[in-house]
Design a protein around this motif. Sequence first.
Motif, mmCIF file in Angstrom:
data_model
loop_
_atom_site.group_PDB
_atom_site.id
_atom_site.type_symbol
_atom_site.label_atom_id
_atom_site.label_comp_id
_atom_site.label_asym_id
_atom_site.label_seq_id
_atom_site.Cartn_x
_atom_site.Cartn_y
_atom_site.Cartn_z
ATOM 1 N N GLN A 41 7.499 10.211 0.540
ATOM 2 C CA GLN A 41 8.818 9.595 0.697
ATOM 3 C C GLN A 41 9.221 8.809 -0.551
ATOM 4 O O GLN A 41 10.378 8.473 -0.738
ATOM 5 N N SER A 78 -14.260 0.022 4.899
ATOM 6 C CA SER A 78 -13.033 0.124 5.686
ATOM 7 C C SER A 78 -13.351 0.793 7.007
ATOM 8 O O SER A 78 -13.874 1.908 7.030
ATOM 9 N N GLU A 99 12.710 -6.803 3.465
ATOM 10 C CA GLU A 99 12.704 -7.409 4.807
ATOM 11 C C GLU A 99 11.291 -7.891 5.164
ATOM 12 O O GLU A 99 11.095 -8.991 5.679
ATOM 13 N N ASN A 100 10.303 -7.064 4.851
ATOM 14 C CA ASN A 100 8.933 -7.401 5.227
ATOM 15 C C ASN A 100 8.423 -8.631 4.465
ATOM 16 O O ASN A 100 7.671 -9.444 5.018
ATOM 17 N N LYS A 117 11.855 0.219 16.247
ATOM 18 C CA LYS A 117 12.827 1.290 15.973
ATOM 19 C C LYS A 117 12.549 2.581 16.736
ATOM 20 O O LYS A 117 13.367 3.485 16.715
ATOM 21 N N SER A 171 2.189 1.288 12.010
ATOM 22 C CA SER A 171 2.900 2.470 11.477
ATOM 23 C C SER A 171 4.408 2.452 11.745
ATOM 24 O O SER A 171 5.079 3.480 11.674
ATOM 25 N N GLY A 218 0.816 -1.220 0.000
ATOM 26 C CA GLY A 218 0.000 0.000 0.000
ATOM 27 C C GLY A 218 0.842 1.260 0.000
ATOM 28 O O GLY A 218 2.062 1.220 0.177
ATOM 29 N N SER A 219 0.174 2.400 -0.163
ATOM 30 C CA SER A 219 0.883 3.652 -0.453
ATOM 31 C C SER A 219 0.588 4.788 0.519
ATOM 32 O O SER A 219 0.999 5.912 0.279
ATOM 33 N N TRP A 220 -0.136 4.502 1.594
ATOM 34 C CA TRP A 220 -0.478 5.590 2.535
ATOM 35 C C TRP A 220 0.778 6.208 3.140
ATOM 36 O O TRP A 220 1.707 5.484 3.489
ATOM 37 N N ARG A 261 8.276 7.810 9.969
ATOM 38 C CA ARG A 261 6.905 8.307 9.843
ATOM 39 C C ARG A 261 6.540 9.277 10.972
ATOM 40 O O ARG A 261 5.931 10.311 10.724
ATOM 41 N N GLN A 279 13.232 -2.027 3.288
ATOM 42 C CA GLN A 279 12.148 -2.377 4.230
ATOM 43 C C GLN A 279 11.202 -3.378 3.572
ATOM 44 O O GLN A 279 10.790 -4.368 4.183
ATOM 45 N N ASP A 339 -2.659 -1.210 -2.973
ATOM 46 C CA ASP A 339 -3.756 -0.477 -2.327
ATOM 47 C C ASP A 339 -3.540 1.038 -2.376
ATOM 48 O O ASP A 339 -2.434 1.524 -2.179
ATOM 49 N N SER A 387 8.797 2.652 3.185
ATOM 50 C CA SER A 387 9.282 3.890 2.573
ATOM 51 C C SER A 387 10.577 3.645 1.802
ATOM 52 O O SER A 387 11.063 4.529 1.111
ATOM 53 N N SER A 444 -1.790 -1.513 8.368
ATOM 54 C CA SER A 444 -0.825 -1.217 9.455
ATOM 55 C C SER A 444 -0.409 -2.448 10.248
ATOM 56 O O SER A 444 -0.512 -2.481 11.484
HETATM 57 P P1 NDP Z 1 2.814 -0.486 8.566
HETATM 58 O O1 NDP Z 1 2.139 -0.505 9.874
HETATM 59 O O2 NDP Z 1 3.555 -1.711 8.158
HETATM 60 O O3 NDP Z 1 3.797 0.779 8.544
HETATM 61 C C1 NDP Z 1 4.624 1.003 7.429
HETATM 62 C C2 NDP Z 1 5.740 1.991 7.794
HETATM 63 O O4 NDP Z 1 6.564 1.446 8.822
HETATM 64 C C3 NDP Z 1 6.654 2.229 6.610
HETATM 65 O O5 NDP Z 1 6.157 3.210 5.740
HETATM 66 C C4 NDP Z 1 7.945 2.610 7.298
HETATM 67 O O6 NDP Z 1 7.835 3.975 7.734
HETATM 68 C C5 NDP Z 1 7.937 1.669 8.499
HETATM 69 N N1 NDP Z 1 8.542 0.378 8.169
HETATM 70 C C6 NDP Z 1 7.975 -0.617 7.410
HETATM 71 N N2 NDP Z 1 8.803 -1.657 7.302
HETATM 72 C C7 NDP Z 1 9.910 -1.346 8.003
HETATM 73 C C8 NDP Z 1 11.111 -2.036 8.256
HETATM 74 N N3 NDP Z 1 11.332 -3.258 7.755
HETATM 75 N N4 NDP Z 1 12.040 -1.439 9.032
HETATM 76 C C9 NDP Z 1 11.837 -0.197 9.552
HETATM 77 N N5 NDP Z 1 10.709 0.519 9.320
HETATM 78 C C10 NDP Z 1 9.739 -0.062 8.554
HETATM 79 O O7 NDP Z 1 1.773 -0.233 7.403
HETATM 80 P P2 NDP Z 1 0.987 1.107 6.963
HETATM 81 O O8 NDP Z 1 0.525 1.867 8.137
HETATM 82 O O9 NDP Z 1 1.811 1.804 5.946
HETATM 83 O O10 NDP Z 1 -0.280 0.454 6.279
HETATM 84 C C11 NDP Z 1 -0.120 -0.357 5.110
HETATM 85 C C12 NDP Z 1 -1.149 0.041 4.074
HETATM 86 O O11 NDP Z 1 -2.465 -0.158 4.600
HETATM 87 C C13 NDP Z 1 -1.121 1.520 3.658
HETATM 88 O O12 NDP Z 1 -0.141 1.800 2.714
HETATM 89 C C14 NDP Z 1 -2.516 1.670 3.094
HETATM 90 O O13 NDP Z 1 -2.566 1.143 1.783
HETATM 91 C C15 NDP Z 1 -3.343 0.804 4.037
HETATM 92 N N6 NDP Z 1 -3.950 1.620 5.111
HETATM 93 C C16 NDP Z 1 -5.327 1.720 5.129
HETATM 94 C C17 NDP Z 1 -5.978 2.452 6.073
HETATM 95 C C18 NDP Z 1 -7.458 2.523 6.042
HETATM 96 O O14 NDP Z 1 -8.043 3.323 6.781
HETATM 97 N N7 NDP Z 1 -8.114 1.750 5.219
HETATM 98 C C19 NDP Z 1 -5.235 3.192 7.117
HETATM 99 C C20 NDP Z 1 -3.807 2.994 7.050
HETATM 100 C C21 NDP Z 1 -3.210 2.232 6.091
HETATM 101 P P3 NDP Z 1 9.104 4.960 7.892
HETATM 102 O O15 NDP Z 1 10.261 4.423 7.136
HETATM 103 O O16 NDP Z 1 8.617 6.268 7.373
HETATM 104 O O17 NDP Z 1 9.329 5.026 9.366
#
Ligand code: NDP
Length: 322
Positions: free
Chosen positions: A27, A155, A300-301, A221, A215, A19-21, A231, A297, A49, A293, A211
Amino acid sequence: MKYRRLGKSGLKVSELSFGSWVTFNKQVDSKLAEKMFGICFDAGINFFDNAEGYEAGESEVVMGNALKSLNRPRDSYCVSSKVFFGSNKNPTPTQIGLSRKHVTEACHQAMKRLQVDYLDLYFCHRADPETPIGETVWAMHNLVTQGKILYWGTSEWTADEISEAYEFAFENNLTPPTMEQPQYNLLDRKRFEIEYAPIFEKYEMGTTIWSPLASGALTGKYQEGIPEGSRASLKGYEWLKKHMIDSDRGKARMEKVNKFMPIAEELGTNLTKLAIAWCLLNDNVSTVILGASKPEQLKENIESLEVIPLLTEEVQKKLSSI
Ligand code: NDP
């Protein structure tokens, strides 16, 4: 990569999706998105997404450009959008919500920004108490019959709101929802596991969960402070920082993260991978939407799939006790 049916539909989505949120257009630009989609395709990920409200529609523009450059067969992957928050920074009353007008126009706008002829998945991003549920169900049904969307869902709706949508659709011979997009992770379990239990049973609803790392909190970290560029450090996301870290709630969650970390270490992995793998243990999860981002990452995920066999019942009990 394994594939799971999206609820009782025939659509098979990869158990990890992307996903891209926050990330896209902030970033991650189109060039980097292209690289990240390449990693996803190589790993077998087939669902991406998005939402009209992400970066005021610009997240969809970035995704559309990147997918177009990669030129993969359109029938080999799925894209989504979500309607509710609007894509205009100062929306007029007709540019938000779930009225027939906005649901229809937001779909047309998302297809244009994503450069696609149809959306595979289309979500009501939140419930709209100011639109009768039947109006939204009819609008979604019409988009399905027009071939503009293939599956629709919700959602963060309550179980009661979701039931109302299903029942209205059944009573009127309309297309019911197929999936819900709720938050689900080691720290946020209640709605998914308790409130939704009866509707999983009754409707065989699919889920595209968001998420999985809360997040980024579940990477561990943030335990030593807020890393630069993360973030919680971003301009415009001060509310999230407060929610994640600078509040009693945030502090209590970070204490739990501290307790989760040694369990991952004992298994010879890290909390990031454990947390993502854990989400997939639940059969009601159709796909876990990853956020990243950086390409590293994302890689790794994706490796979290290797951790699933390590999560024995005993490990799951330890995690639940925290
Ligand atoms: P996560 O909870 O997995 O958070 C992702 C963020 O965590 C990354 O952008 C990065 O942020 C950090 N991160 C991820 N992997 C790593 C890693 N291996 N090591 C260190 N930091 C890491 O998921 P999201 O909150 O991004 O949610 C995923 C998707 O779900 C979204 O893109 C969206 O499509 C959807 N979504 C939907 C919602 C809804 O209301 N329907 C609400 C929220 C999300 P950084 O590097 O900036 O710290």
